[in-house]
Scaffold this active site. Structure first.
Site, PDB file in Angstrom:
ATOM      1  N   ASN A 174      14.384   3.766   8.476  1.00  0.00           N
ATOM      2  CA  ASN A 174      13.921   5.499   8.239  1.00  0.00           C
ATOM      3  C   ASN A 174      13.257   5.851   8.867  1.00  0.00           C
ATOM      4  O   ASN A 174      12.008   5.841   8.981  1.00  0.00           O
ATOM      5  CB  ASN A 174      13.457   5.416   6.987  1.00  0.00           C
ATOM      6  CG  ASN A 174      12.903   6.721   5.929  1.00  0.00           C
ATOM      7  OD1 ASN A 174      12.735   7.578   7.146  1.00  0.00           O
ATOM      8  ND2 ASN A 174      13.574   6.808   4.572  1.00  0.00           N
ATOM      9  N   ASP A 177       7.006   0.219   0.583  1.00  0.00           N
ATOM     10  CA  ASP A 177       7.739   0.588  -0.873  1.00  0.00           C
ATOM     11  C   ASP A 177       7.564   1.935  -1.292  1.00  0.00           C
ATOM     12  O   ASP A 177       6.284   1.938  -1.769  1.00  0.00           O
ATOM     13  CB  ASP A 177       8.436  -0.293  -1.679  1.00  0.00           C
ATOM     14  CG  ASP A 177      10.026   0.331  -2.897  1.00  0.00           C
ATOM     15  OD1 ASP A 177      10.959   0.055  -1.222  1.00  0.00           O
ATOM     16  OD2 ASP A 177      10.025  -0.013  -3.440  1.00  0.00           O
ATOM     17  N   GLY A 205      13.212  13.242   2.685  1.00  0.00           N
ATOM     18  CA  GLY A 205      13.385  12.682   0.706  1.00  0.00           C
ATOM     19  C   GLY A 205      13.466  13.998   0.108  1.00  0.00           C
ATOM     20  O   GLY A 205      14.060  15.290  -0.259  1.00  0.00           O
TER      21      GLY A 205
HETATM   22  P1  IMP Z   1      11.792   2.854   0.635  1.00  0.00           P
HETATM   23  O1  IMP Z   1      12.888   3.052   1.334  1.00  0.00           O
HETATM   24  O2  IMP Z   1      13.194   2.025  -0.287  1.00  0.00           O
HETATM   25  O3  IMP Z   1      10.910   2.723   0.123  1.00  0.00           O
HETATM   26  O4  IMP Z   1      12.802   4.292  -0.844  1.00  0.00           O
HETATM   27  C1  IMP Z   1      11.764   5.348  -0.501  1.00  0.00           C
HETATM   28  C2  IMP Z   1      12.644   6.616  -0.861  1.00  0.00           C
HETATM   29  O5  IMP Z   1      11.174   7.390  -1.254  1.00  0.00           O
HETATM   30  C3  IMP Z   1      13.074   7.777  -0.104  1.00  0.00           C
HETATM   31  O6  IMP Z   1      14.281   7.445   0.631  1.00  0.00           O
HETATM   32  C4  IMP Z   1      12.866   9.484  -0.558  1.00  0.00           C
HETATM   33  O7  IMP Z   1      14.160   9.502  -1.158  1.00  0.00           O
HETATM   34  C5  IMP Z   1      11.685   8.311  -1.293  1.00  0.00           C
HETATM   35  N1  IMP Z   1      10.433   9.697  -0.667  1.00  0.00           N
HETATM   36  C6  IMP Z   1       9.873   8.322  -0.468  1.00  0.00           C
HETATM   37  N2  IMP Z   1       8.329   9.088   0.595  1.00  0.00           N
HETATM   38  C7  IMP Z   1       8.303  10.736   0.568  1.00  0.00           C
HETATM   39  C8  IMP Z   1       7.934  11.503   0.986  1.00  0.00           C
HETATM   40  O8  IMP Z   1       6.754  11.253   1.593  1.00  0.00           O
HETATM   41  N3  IMP Z   1       8.766  12.815   0.690  1.00  0.00           N
HETATM   42  C9  IMP Z   1       9.951  12.184   0.089  1.00  0.00           C
HETATM   43  N4  IMP Z   1      10.393  11.418   0.118  1.00  0.00           N
HETATM   44  C10 IMP Z   1       9.395  10.470  -0.506  1.00  0.00           C
END
Ligand code: IMP
Length: 199
Positions: free
Chosen positions: A10, A74, A158
């Site tokens: 990401n 996560d 996000g």
């Molecule tokens: P992961 O990559 O499975 O940890 O998913 C994280 C998801 O949570 C991201 O794709 C966003 O949708 C949301 N997220 C996590 N941190 C943030 C942030 O700082 N701002 C906005 N969305 C976030």
């Protein structure tokens, strides 16, 4: 200071984490899953942020230099009126290949079904760090706020366009990265990890 690998593809997370390394630690080199041509992200089938962070950490650690640290994080958003959803499903709330816009849209629609529901929400970040001598370290951070009625701002990523941090009257997507780093769930968790590294 050691090299640190981040178990993510990401770009937004990578950019944020790089911006969080304090000036006195600039000899830390940060690498990510994007620097490994032979890594593919594991299935995140854990039932908590912590389990998913461990899944990512264990999957990538063997592929990185044994002298380096690896951190997996996560994260997601939890909404009170939705009993904590989207939570660990934040990245794919509106379906497997959903965009940020689609996820935000679904969240706003789900909240509209709960006409009197609380719009209170929080971002949560769980980090698992694995060190060169077999060390393991867990750290978490949260950022509390509420869900707006619509989108605003073009910064961040996000759910930032619909998340209003406590103490602000604008969305997370309307503040600078510098401001976000003062309150961010990710910054709080990462800082706990860095202070452990330093000690
Ligand atoms: P992961 O990559 O499975 O940890 O998913 C994280 C998801 O949570 C991201 O794709 C966003 O949708 C949301 N997220 C996590 N941190 C943030 C942030 O700082 N701002 C906005 N969305 C976030």
């Amino acid at each position: 200071m050691p090299n640190i690998w981040i178990a993510t593809f990401n770009n937004h997370k990578i950019k944020e984490l790089k911006s969080m390394v304090p000036k006195e630690m600039t000899d830390i080199m940060l690498f990510s899953a994007k620097d490994l041509s032979f890594y593919s992200a594991p299935q995140e089938d854990g039932t908590s942020f912590l389990e998913n962070a461990w899944i990512k950490a264990k999957a990538m650690k063997p592929l990185t230099p044994p002298t380096d640290w690896l951190i997996a994080e996560d994260s997601g958003i939890e909404v009170e009126a939705l009993d904590g959803l989207p939570g660990i499903h934040s990245a794919r709330y509106a379906g497997n290949s959903s965009s940020d816009m689609m996820n935000n849209d679904k969240l706003l629609k789900m909240l509209n079904f709960k006409s009197n529901g609380s719009r209170k929400a929080r971002y949560f970040c769980q980090i698992v760090a694995l060190g060169p001598k077999g060390q393991s370290f867990e750290a978490s951070g949260e950022c509390t706020g509420s869900i707006a009625n619509g989108f605003s701002g073009s910064g961040g990523f996000g759910y930032d366009p619909i998340f209003i941090p406590n103490g602000f009257e604008c969305s997370m997507a309307e503040i600078s990265l510098k401001e976000k780093n003062k309150i961010s769930h990710r910054k709080k968790a990462f800082t706990k990890f860095l202070s452990q590294l330093d000690s």
